[in-house]
Design an enzyme around this catalytic site. Structure first.
Site, PDB file in Angstrom:
ATOM      1  N   ARG A 146       0.880  -1.170   0.000  1.00 60.52           N
ATOM      2  CA  ARG A 146       0.000   0.000   0.000  1.00 60.52           C
ATOM      3  C   ARG A 146       0.909   1.209   0.000  1.00 60.52           C
ATOM      4  O   ARG A 146       1.690   1.417   0.931  1.00 60.52           O
ATOM      5  CB  ARG A 146      -0.929   0.006   1.214  1.00 60.52           C
ATOM      6  CG  ARG A 146      -1.638   1.332   1.396  1.00 60.52           C
ATOM      7  CD  ARG A 146      -2.773   1.298   2.376  1.00 60.52           C
ATOM      8  NE  ARG A 146      -3.917   0.580   1.832  1.00 60.52           N
ATOM      9  CZ  ARG A 146      -5.153   0.638   2.334  1.00 60.52           C
ATOM     10  NH1 ARG A 146      -5.400   1.374   3.397  1.00 60.52           N
ATOM     11  NH2 ARG A 146      -6.131  -0.037   1.786  1.00 60.52           N
ATOM     12  N   HIS A 174      -7.328   0.774  -6.567  1.00 55.81           N
ATOM     13  CA  HIS A 174      -7.569  -0.091  -5.406  1.00 55.81           C
ATOM     14  C   HIS A 174      -8.240  -1.379  -5.907  1.00 55.81           C
ATOM     15  O   HIS A 174      -9.412  -1.637  -5.641  1.00 55.81           O
ATOM     16  CB  HIS A 174      -8.445   0.654  -4.379  1.00 55.81           C
ATOM     17  CG  HIS A 174      -8.398   0.077  -3.000  1.00 55.81           C
ATOM     18  ND1 HIS A 174      -7.667  -1.056  -2.676  1.00 55.81           N
ATOM     19  CD2 HIS A 174      -9.018   0.462  -1.847  1.00 55.81           C
ATOM     20  CE1 HIS A 174      -7.831  -1.313  -1.390  1.00 55.81           C
ATOM     21  NE2 HIS A 174      -8.643  -0.420  -0.861  1.00 55.81           N
ATOM     22  N   GLN A 182     -10.032  -3.994  -3.471  1.00 57.89           N
ATOM     23  CA  GLN A 182     -11.339  -3.519  -3.012  1.00 57.89           C
ATOM     24  C   GLN A 182     -12.408  -3.794  -4.070  1.00 57.89           C
ATOM     25  O   GLN A 182     -13.495  -4.269  -3.759  1.00 57.89           O
ATOM     26  CB  GLN A 182     -11.256  -2.011  -2.714  1.00 57.89           C
ATOM     27  CG  GLN A 182     -12.565  -1.406  -2.266  1.00 57.89           C
ATOM     28  CD  GLN A 182     -13.002  -1.867  -0.887  1.00 57.89           C
ATOM     29  OE1 GLN A 182     -12.246  -1.779   0.060  1.00 57.89           O
ATOM     30  NE2 GLN A 182     -14.225  -2.370  -0.775  1.00 57.89           N
ATOM     31  N   ASP A 197     -17.173   7.229  -1.777  1.00 59.30           N
ATOM     32  CA  ASP A 197     -15.907   7.136  -1.046  1.00 59.30           C
ATOM     33  C   ASP A 197     -15.606   8.535  -0.505  1.00 59.30           C
ATOM     34  O   ASP A 197     -16.229   9.525  -0.924  1.00 59.30           O
ATOM     35  CB  ASP A 197     -14.802   6.653  -2.014  1.00 59.30           C
ATOM     36  CG  ASP A 197     -13.440   6.478  -1.341  1.00 59.30           C
ATOM     37  OD1 ASP A 197     -13.385   6.394  -0.101  1.00 59.30           O
ATOM     38  OD2 ASP A 197     -12.421   6.436  -2.071  1.00 59.30           O
ATOM     39  N   CYS A 227     -16.343   1.760   0.362  1.00 60.91           N
ATOM     40  CA  CYS A 227     -15.148   0.970   0.675  1.00 60.91           C
ATOM     41  C   CYS A 227     -14.733   1.120   2.133  1.00 60.91           C
ATOM     42  O   CYS A 227     -14.036   0.258   2.665  1.00 60.91           O
ATOM     43  CB  CYS A 227     -14.004   1.351  -0.253  1.00 60.91           C
ATOM     44  SG  CYS A 227     -13.625   3.113  -0.201  1.00 60.91           S
ATOM     45  N   ARG A 246     -13.634  -8.509   1.426  1.00 63.18           N
ATOM     46  CA  ARG A 246     -12.207  -8.264   1.205  1.00 63.18           C
ATOM     47  C   ARG A 246     -11.428  -9.542   1.519  1.00 63.18           C
ATOM     48  O   ARG A 246     -10.493  -9.913   0.802  1.00 63.18           O
ATOM     49  CB  ARG A 246     -11.705  -7.120   2.109  1.00 63.18           C
ATOM     50  CG  ARG A 246     -12.273  -5.740   1.802  1.00 63.18           C
ATOM     51  CD  ARG A 246     -11.793  -5.214   0.465  1.00 63.18           C
ATOM     52  NE  ARG A 246     -10.353  -5.148   0.385  1.00 63.18           N
ATOM     53  CZ  ARG A 246      -9.601  -4.168   0.882  1.00 63.18           C
ATOM     54  NH1 ARG A 246     -10.156  -3.137   1.453  1.00 63.18           N
ATOM     55  NH2 ARG A 246      -8.277  -4.198   0.746  1.00 63.18           N
TER      56      ARG A 246
HETATM   57  N1  NVA Z   1      -9.877   6.808  -1.637  1.00 61.27           N
HETATM   58  C1  NVA Z   1      -9.557   6.335  -0.304  1.00 61.27           C
HETATM   59  C2  NVA Z   1      -9.832   4.860  -0.203  1.00 61.27           C
HETATM   60  C3  NVA Z   1      -9.561   4.283   1.165  1.00 61.27           C
HETATM   61  C4  NVA Z   1      -9.817   2.797   1.208  1.00 61.27           C
HETATM   62  C5  NVA Z   1      -8.094   6.638  -0.012  1.00 61.27           C
HETATM   63  O1  NVA Z   1      -7.268   6.448  -0.902  1.00 61.27           O
HETATM   64  O2  NVA Z   1      -7.790   7.077   1.102  1.00 61.27           O
HETATM   65  N1   CP Z   2     -11.255  -0.048   2.226  1.00 60.51           N
HETATM   66  C1   CP Z   2     -10.000  -0.153   2.695  1.00 60.51           C
HETATM   67  O1   CP Z   2      -9.057  -0.402   1.961  1.00 60.51           O
HETATM   68  O2   CP Z   2      -9.884  -0.002   4.046  1.00 60.51           O
HETATM   69  P1   CP Z   2      -8.519   0.198   4.861  1.00 60.51           P
HETATM   70  O3   CP Z   2      -7.958   1.524   4.458  1.00 60.51           O
HETATM   71  O4   CP Z   2      -8.958   0.157   6.293  1.00 60.51           O
HETATM   72  O5   CP Z   2      -7.584  -0.923   4.521  1.00 60.51           O
END
Ligand code: NVA
Ligand code: CP
Length: 301
Positions: free
Chosen positions: A103, A130, A133, A220, A260, A288
Site C-alpha cells: 500500500r 484499489h 477492493q 468514497d 469501501c 475483502r
Molecule cells: N480513496 C480512499 C480509499 C480508502 C480505502 C483513499 O485512498 O484514502
Molecule cells: N477499504 C479499505 O481499503 O480499508 P482500509 O484503508 O482500512 O484498509
C-alpha cells in the site's frame, strides 16, 4: 513467469470472473468449516506506507486461514522509510517471501516493486487504484443483485483510486458505470477514454441524473489518504456530491449502497443511508477477506 495483481486492466473478464468464483468457493468452505490450507508454509510480506484497518486485517487473517503467515512491514519502520530504493527492497524481500502486498502513494512504486521482485506483488491501494477492493465489491454486487452483467453502478464523489478501479472492473464484467463528480475531480483521463471506447460509461456533474435507475450507488471519502491538507477545499467542492435520501429515491427500487470505508457520515454519505444499507456495506468489508484469499491462491499457489 510470475504473476502480479497490480491493476484490473491487466486481467481479462474471464480471469476476473474466475477469481470471483474462487472467492465464493473459499467463502463457502470457510462458512462450512472445511479446511482450505492452500498456501501452507507460505509467507506474505505486507508493506504499508499508509494507514489501514480492512486491508491489513483481511490479508493477515486470509493468509493464516490459507495455512500461511503474513508479516506487517510498516513503511516507516523498514529501511524504505530511510530511503532504501524500492528496487533493492524488491530483490531482498523476494529472497525471504512468497508474495508481497504493498500500500503506497505512487502507482509507479508498486509497479517498480513488481518489476524487480521475483515473487508476486499485490496492489493493496495506490493513489491511482484499489483493485483488491473492487474485486470484493464485485463479489458483493453479485451476491446481492444476483449477477453483474447489465447492472448499473453509479459512483458519486471524487474521481479517485476507487473510481478508477470501479470503472475498469465494472466495465470488464459487463456493467454500466456512471461517475458523478465535479469537473475538476474527474477520474483518470486514460481510464475514461478506455471506458468510453468500451461502451456503457458516463461521467457527469449531474448527481441525480447519474443515480437515476442505478442498481448500485457507490461513494468514497472526499479527501483520500495523503490529501488531508486539501480537506477544507474539497468539502466545498464536493458539497453537492452526497449519497442521501434524494439520491436513493432516484436509484432503482431495491438499489444497494456500497462504500469501501472508512466513511465520513454527513460528508459523502448521510448516517441514515449508511445505516439503512449497513448489511451491504459490511458484507462488502467482509468480502475483502474472501476476494484477497482468491487473489493469493491464484498468484502464490
Ligand atoms: N480513496 C480512499 C480509499 C480508502 C480505502 C483513499 O485512498 O484514502
Ligand atoms: N477499504 C479499505 O481499503 O480499508 P482500509 O484503508 O482500512 O484498509
Amino acid at each position: 513467469m510470475k504473476k502480479d495483481f497490480l491493476l484490473l486492466s491487466h486481467y481479462t473478464r474471464e480471469e476476473l470472473l474466475s477469481l470471483l468464483a474462487l472467492a465464493s468457493e473459499l467463502k463457502e468452505q470457510r462458512k462450512n468449516g472445511e479446511p482450505h490450507a492452500l498456501l501452507k508454509g507460505k509467507t506474505l510480506g505486507m508493506i504499508f506506507e499508509k494507514a489501514s484497518t480492512r486491508t491489513r486485517v483481511s490479508f493477515e487473517v486470509g493468509m493464516y486461514e490459507l495455512g500461511g503467515s503474513a508479516l506487517f512491514l510498516s513503511g516507516s519502520d523498514i529501511q524504505l522509510g530511510r530511503g532504501e530504493p524500492i528496487e533493492d527492497m524488491a530483490r531482498v524481500l523476494s529472497r525471504y517471501l512468497d508474495g508481497i502486498m504493498i500500500r503506497t502513494f505512487a502507482q509507479e512504486t508498486a509497479d517498480t516493486l513488481a518489476k524487480f521482485a521475483t515473487v508476486p506483488v499485490i496492489n493493496g491501494l495506490t493513489d491511482f487504484a484499489h483493485p483488491c477492493q473492487v474485486l470484493a465489491d464485485l463479489l458483493t454486487i453479485q451476491e446481492h443483485q444476483g449477477g453483474l452483467e447489465g447492472k448499473t453502478l453509479c459512483f458519486i464523489g471524487d474521481g479517485n483510486n476507487m473510481a478508477n478501479s470501479l470503472i475498469v472492473g465494472g466495465i470488464k464484467v459487463g456493467m454500466h458505470v456512471r461517475v458523478a463528480c465535479p469537473a475538476a475531480y474527474r477520474p483518470d483521463a486514460g481510464i475514461m477514454a478506455w471506458a468510453e471506447a468500451n461502451g456503457g460509461f458516463l461521467c457527469t456533474e449531474d448527481v441525480l441524473a447519474s443515480a437515476t435507475g442505478a442498481d448500485v450507488i457507490y461513494t468514497d471519502v472526499w479527501a483520500s489518504m495523503g490529501q488531508e491538507e486539501e480537506a477544507a477545499k474539497r468539502r466545498n467542492a464536493f458539497a453537492g456530491y452526497q449519497v442521501n435520501e434524494a439520491v436513493m429515491a432516484a436509484a432503482a427500487p431495491g438499489a444497494m449502497v456500497l462504500h469501501c470505508l472508512p466513511a465520513h457520515r454527513g460528508e459523502e454519505i448521510t448516517a441514515e443511508v449508511l445505516e439503512a444499507h449497513a448489511n451491504e456495506i459490511f458484507d462488502e468489508a467482509e468480502n475483502r477477506l474472501h476476494a484477497q484469499k482468491a487473489i493469493m491462491v491464484h498468484l502464490m499457489r
